[in-house]
Write a protein that holds these residues in place. Sequence first.
Motif, PDB file in Angstrom:
ATOM      1  N   LEU A 362     -70.018  36.187 -78.455  1.00 12.17           N
ATOM      2  CA  LEU A 362     -71.134  36.159 -79.578  1.00 12.17           C
ATOM      3  C   LEU A 362     -71.492  37.304 -80.378  1.00 12.17           C
ATOM      4  O   LEU A 362     -71.265  38.465 -79.871  1.00 12.17           O
ATOM      5  N   ALA A 363     -72.007  37.057 -81.482  1.00  9.29           N
ATOM      6  CA  ALA A 363     -72.572  38.142 -82.350  1.00  9.29           C
ATOM      7  C   ALA A 363     -74.233  37.687 -82.500  1.00  9.29           C
ATOM      8  O   ALA A 363     -74.157  36.780 -83.097  1.00  9.29           O
ATOM      9  N   VAL A 364     -74.753  38.726 -82.639  1.00 10.48           N
ATOM     10  CA  VAL A 364     -76.300  38.172 -82.705  1.00 10.48           C
ATOM     11  C   VAL A 364     -76.866  39.045 -83.904  1.00 10.48           C
ATOM     12  O   VAL A 364     -76.898  40.368 -83.862  1.00 10.48           O
ATOM     13  N   GLU A 365     -77.454  38.557 -85.243  1.00  8.15           N
ATOM     14  CA  GLU A 365     -77.904  39.346 -86.021  1.00  8.15           C
ATOM     15  C   GLU A 365     -79.246  38.638 -86.578  1.00  8.15           C
ATOM     16  O   GLU A 365     -79.407  37.771 -86.499  1.00  8.15           O
ATOM     17  N   GLN A 366     -80.129  39.617 -87.269  1.00  5.98           N
ATOM     18  CA  GLN A 366     -81.345  39.218 -87.750  1.00  5.98           C
ATOM     19  C   GLN A 366     -81.034  39.118 -89.326  1.00  5.98           C
ATOM     20  O   GLN A 366     -80.608  39.869 -90.197  1.00  5.98           O
ATOM     21  N   THR A 367     -81.307  37.716 -89.865  1.00  6.57           N
ATOM     22  CA  THR A 367     -81.267  37.734 -91.133  1.00  6.57           C
ATOM     23  C   THR A 367     -82.474  37.121 -92.049  1.00  6.57           C
ATOM     24  O   THR A 367     -83.462  37.067 -91.078  1.00  6.57           O
ATOM     25  N   ASP A 368     -82.534  36.846 -93.141  1.00  5.44           N
ATOM     26  CA  ASP A 368     -83.766  36.512 -93.869  1.00  5.44           C
ATOM     27  C   ASP A 368     -84.076  35.179 -93.515  1.00  5.44           C
ATOM     28  O   ASP A 368     -85.384  34.873 -93.054  1.00  5.44           O
ATOM     29  N   ALA A 369     -83.184  34.359 -92.896  1.00  9.34           N
ATOM     30  CA  ALA A 369     -83.482  32.920 -92.444  1.00  9.34           C
ATOM     31  C   ALA A 369     -84.037  32.867 -90.880  1.00  9.34           C
ATOM     32  O   ALA A 369     -84.631  32.135 -90.580  1.00  9.34           O
ATOM     33  N   LEU A 402     -81.525  27.421 -76.378  1.00  4.90           N
ATOM     34  CA  LEU A 402     -82.024  26.839 -77.343  1.00  4.90           C
ATOM     35  C   LEU A 402     -83.450  25.952 -76.929  1.00  4.90           C
ATOM     36  O   LEU A 402     -84.371  25.873 -77.569  1.00  4.90           O
ATOM     37  N   ARG A 403     -83.123  25.621 -75.818  1.00  5.12           N
ATOM     38  CA  ARG A 403     -84.095  24.688 -75.194  1.00  5.12           C
ATOM     39  C   ARG A 403     -85.583  25.423 -75.163  1.00  5.12           C
ATOM     40  O   ARG A 403     -86.615  24.727 -74.944  1.00  5.12           O
ATOM     41  N   GLN A 404     -85.602  26.748 -74.879  1.00  2.00           N
ATOM     42  CA  GLN A 404     -86.660  27.424 -74.792  1.00  2.00           C
ATOM     43  C   GLN A 404     -87.491  27.605 -76.066  1.00  2.00           C
ATOM     44  O   GLN A 404     -88.614  28.128 -76.020  1.00  2.00           O
ATOM     45  N   ILE A 405     -86.939  27.323 -76.999  1.00  2.00           N
ATOM     46  CA  ILE A 405     -87.656  27.374 -78.306  1.00  2.00           C
ATOM     47  C   ILE A 405     -87.893  26.005 -78.683  1.00  2.00           C
ATOM     48  O   ILE A 405     -87.324  24.991 -79.245  1.00  2.00           O
ATOM     49  N   PRO A 406     -89.273  25.364 -78.489  1.00  2.00           N
ATOM     50  CA  PRO A 406     -89.564  23.934 -78.532  1.00  2.00           C
ATOM     51  C   PRO A 406     -89.694  23.301 -79.733  1.00  2.00           C
ATOM     52  O   PRO A 406     -89.378  22.104 -79.953  1.00  2.00           O
ATOM     53  N   GLU A 407     -89.926  24.035 -81.067  1.00  4.32           N
ATOM     54  CA  GLU A 407     -90.279  23.363 -82.214  1.00  4.32           C
ATOM     55  C   GLU A 407     -89.453  23.677 -83.445  1.00  4.32           C
ATOM     56  O   GLU A 407     -89.305  23.094 -84.255  1.00  4.32           O
ATOM     57  N   SER A 408     -88.676  24.964 -83.311  1.00  2.00           N
ATOM     58  CA  SER A 408     -88.027  25.510 -84.335  1.00  2.00           C
ATOM     59  C   SER A 408     -86.535  24.725 -84.957  1.00  2.00           C
ATOM     60  O   SER A 408     -86.166  23.898 -84.132  1.00  2.00           O
ATOM     61  N   LEU A 409     -86.494  24.549 -86.293  1.00  3.97           N
ATOM     62  CA  LEU A 409     -85.195  24.094 -86.569  1.00  3.97           C
ATOM     63  C   LEU A 409     -83.850  24.992 -86.393  1.00  3.97           C
ATOM     64  O   LEU A 409     -84.107  26.338 -86.467  1.00  3.97           O
ATOM     65  N   PHE A 410     -82.859  24.295 -86.362  1.00  2.00           N
ATOM     66  CA  PHE A 410     -81.718  25.108 -86.078  1.00  2.00           C
ATOM     67  C   PHE A 410     -80.466  24.830 -87.130  1.00  2.00           C
ATOM     68  O   PHE A 410     -80.326  23.515 -87.331  1.00  2.00           O
ATOM     69  N   GLU A 448     -82.858  15.752 -84.466  1.00  2.00           N
ATOM     70  CA  GLU A 448     -83.225  15.816 -85.944  1.00  2.00           C
ATOM     71  C   GLU A 448     -83.851  17.295 -86.030  1.00  2.00           C
ATOM     72  O   GLU A 448     -83.991  17.586 -87.140  1.00  2.00           O
ATOM     73  N   ARG A 449     -83.553  18.087 -85.164  1.00  2.00           N
ATOM     74  CA  ARG A 449     -83.726  19.538 -85.393  1.00  2.00           C
ATOM     75  C   ARG A 449     -82.436  20.439 -85.905  1.00  2.00           C
ATOM     76  O   ARG A 449     -82.782  21.599 -85.987  1.00  2.00           O
ATOM     77  N   PHE A 450     -81.479  19.891 -86.022  1.00  2.00           N
ATOM     78  CA  PHE A 450     -80.199  20.421 -86.270  1.00  2.00           C
ATOM     79  C   PHE A 450     -80.114  20.051 -87.912  1.00  2.00           C
ATOM     80  O   PHE A 450     -80.104  19.015 -88.302  1.00  2.00           O
ATOM     81  N   ILE A 451     -79.717  20.902 -88.613  1.00  2.00           N
ATOM     82  CA  ILE A 451     -79.025  20.754 -89.964  1.00  2.00           C
ATOM     83  C   ILE A 451     -77.912  21.525 -90.033  1.00  2.00           C
ATOM     84  O   ILE A 451     -77.541  22.600 -89.732  1.00  2.00           O
ATOM     85  N   CYS A 452     -76.870  20.804 -90.440  1.00  2.00           N
ATOM     86  CA  CYS A 452     -75.514  21.104 -90.624  1.00  2.00           C
ATOM     87  C   CYS A 452     -74.893  21.607 -92.194  1.00  2.00           C
ATOM     88  O   CYS A 452     -75.530  20.972 -92.911  1.00  2.00           O
ATOM     89  N   ARG A 475     -65.229  30.060 -87.081  1.00  2.00           N
ATOM     90  CA  ARG A 475     -66.359  30.387 -86.148  1.00  2.00           C
ATOM     91  C   ARG A 475     -67.575  29.407 -86.772  1.00  2.00           C
ATOM     92  O   ARG A 475     -67.564  28.732 -87.607  1.00  2.00           O
ATOM     93  N   VAL A 476     -68.649  29.161 -85.522  1.00  2.00           N
ATOM     94  CA  VAL A 476     -69.659  28.381 -86.119  1.00  2.00           C
ATOM     95  C   VAL A 476     -70.872  29.337 -85.816  1.00  2.00           C
ATOM     96  O   VAL A 476     -71.110  30.048 -84.826  1.00  2.00           O
ATOM     97  N   GLU A 477     -71.989  29.255 -86.638  1.00  2.00           N
ATOM     98  CA  GLU A 477     -73.132  30.082 -86.610  1.00  2.00           C
ATOM     99  C   GLU A 477     -74.333  29.465 -86.476  1.00  2.00           C
ATOM    100  O   GLU A 477     -74.573  28.143 -87.243  1.00  2.00           O
ATOM    101  N   ILE A 478     -75.176  29.558 -85.729  1.00  2.00           N
ATOM    102  CA  ILE A 478     -76.442  28.927 -85.320  1.00  2.00           C
ATOM    103  C   ILE A 478     -77.600  29.778 -85.683  1.00  2.00           C
ATOM    104  O   ILE A 478     -77.755  31.029 -85.259  1.00  2.00           O
ATOM    105  N   THR A 479     -78.265  29.249 -86.715  1.00  2.00           N
ATOM    106  CA  THR A 479     -79.653  30.386 -87.095  1.00  2.00           C
ATOM    107  C   THR A 479     -80.918  29.699 -86.499  1.00  2.00           C
ATOM    108  O   THR A 479     -81.159  28.553 -86.896  1.00  2.00           O
ATOM    109  N   ILE A 480     -81.662  30.298 -85.793  1.00  2.00           N
ATOM    110  CA  ILE A 480     -83.100  29.983 -85.394  1.00  2.00           C
ATOM    111  C   ILE A 480     -84.115  30.113 -86.804  1.00  2.00           C
ATOM    112  O   ILE A 480     -84.521  31.087 -86.974  1.00  2.00           O
ATOM    113  N   LEU A 481     -84.320  29.363 -87.382  1.00  2.00           N
ATOM    114  CA  LEU A 481     -85.101  29.258 -88.700  1.00  2.00           C
ATOM    115  C   LEU A 481     -86.433  29.530 -88.422  1.00  2.00           C
ATOM    116  O   LEU A 481     -87.106  28.991 -87.540  1.00  2.00           O
ATOM    117  N   GLU A 482     -86.893  30.791 -89.061  1.00  2.00           N
ATOM    118  CA  GLU A 482     -88.194  31.353 -88.747  1.00  2.00           C
ATOM    119  C   GLU A 482     -88.876  31.834 -89.687  1.00  2.00           C
ATOM    120  O   GLU A 482     -88.129  32.230 -91.173  1.00  2.00           O
TER     121      GLU A 482
END
Length: 482
Positions: A362-369, A402-410, A448-452, A475-482
């Motif tokens: 895994l690689a984790v980074e903070q982006t604008d999204a 991800l289940r710990q984040i109840p409302e965010s979109l991915f 419905e919380r996933f956008i591909c 690779r596949v990247e998952i962004t927790i939209l915030e």
Amino acid sequence: MRSRFLVAKFAVFCALQMLILPSFAEQPVSIRYSGGGNYTLVERSDLRRYDNGKYTGLVSTEVRSFMVQHENSFYDGVFYVSQDTRRQLVQVSEGIHDSIESAFTISPEGKLTMKIDNGYPSFRSFPAYIHDSISKGDSWQAEAERAVDPLNKNIVTILPMLVQYTYEGDSVYNGEEVFQLKAEWATRYGISYRDPKGDSELQKAVGSHKATISVSKRTGHALLVRDTVDETFFYRDGTQVAFKGTISLFTKYPPVYDKGSVIRALQRVAVVSPQDAQKSSFSDSEGGGDSNYSGSNNKNSKSSNSKGKTEKANARDSSANTKSQASKESSTPQKDKKSSAKAEISSSLEKTLSSAEENAPLAVEQTDAGLRVSIRNLRFKSDSSELLPGEEERLDQIAEILRQIPESLFLVEGHTASTGNPRGEAQLSLERAHAVAQFLSQRGIAPERFICKGLGGTRPVASNATSEGKAQNRRVEITILE
């Protein structure tokens, strides 16, 4: 004598009131668009449709977007149809969405200039403001546009709007102070203007719109727009299609979650679930080659809608700086808390990235999204979106986080190596994003919380000249939209 005293006292009281009351009168205000960070825009239409004067059913559509704010009032992000056309109250069930890209700038007066246009947002430069200060009851006019596709032909036509605004005073919406506006305009298409890129079969459109608007005093966002519509479209073959009902727009801000806890959990996954690079499984003939892909091996795959999207500028990835949520808060103590949290998150991210080896899982980074997790060396069957055995454990652990984040979109983005077949790579990467989203949704996260999004080989992280580089690019990247 007493009566004269009372009269004099009353006169003094009235004089004082004349001096005091003006200070309580509403002062002129200036409405400006300043932006408020990332946001979700929801457009909900509930329209009765009439074909050649005959009622044919209720058409309800909900389009959502997640917009990411960059510097200089530049926004980009994804739109998706959350709820398809609904007729006679039969609703299509929601599921995983494909993204429709959009990018634009917004001026302080609210003028929207499209940079990437795939038909969204529907309303452009609406609402719009003026430089001058205004008082309750003041009116002004401003030009705007609306993108329409009445017959769902995938041909977008731009309708001009000359909107008459009136400032009606102040109010509160969902606990936020707002300016209350009224807006009216008429649809007049095909009389003096036709969209050269629009539907050539659409001859004219006429109608009326009356809207109420709640504008955030803090950001200038239109938090709520409710537009009452009565509109008719005339086509070359004689068809007339009328729509009557409401179009509502909602602006929402992303939910807050415990980012520090999520980062620590992701660090544990990287330690608990180390995997070898298994470079041999990523050769073009074994376990991941993308060069010959030309079709779908996924029964549930959707169209990539990728036309015109692969040339999108990498504005979202140009800055990996941590964005402070403090800009969304108005009080100093809240800002201090946010700044402290930001410092802690940045420190944690630095430890994650500095300790991660090239082939870490895994690689984790903070982006604008938002917080982005890159799942490296995720293995699929060659030219397929079918996951190879052994990948379930890592994805199970990610699902638990991800289940710990109840409302965010991915936002789930698929990437491939670049081997000279851009169209096939885009489709394959979209299907692999869908496969990961489907796997995670089966672990208890609402689909419905996933956008591909499928990006093919357009955003490599390593050279495609070697098998090792190609392996990193798959690779596949998952962004927790915030």
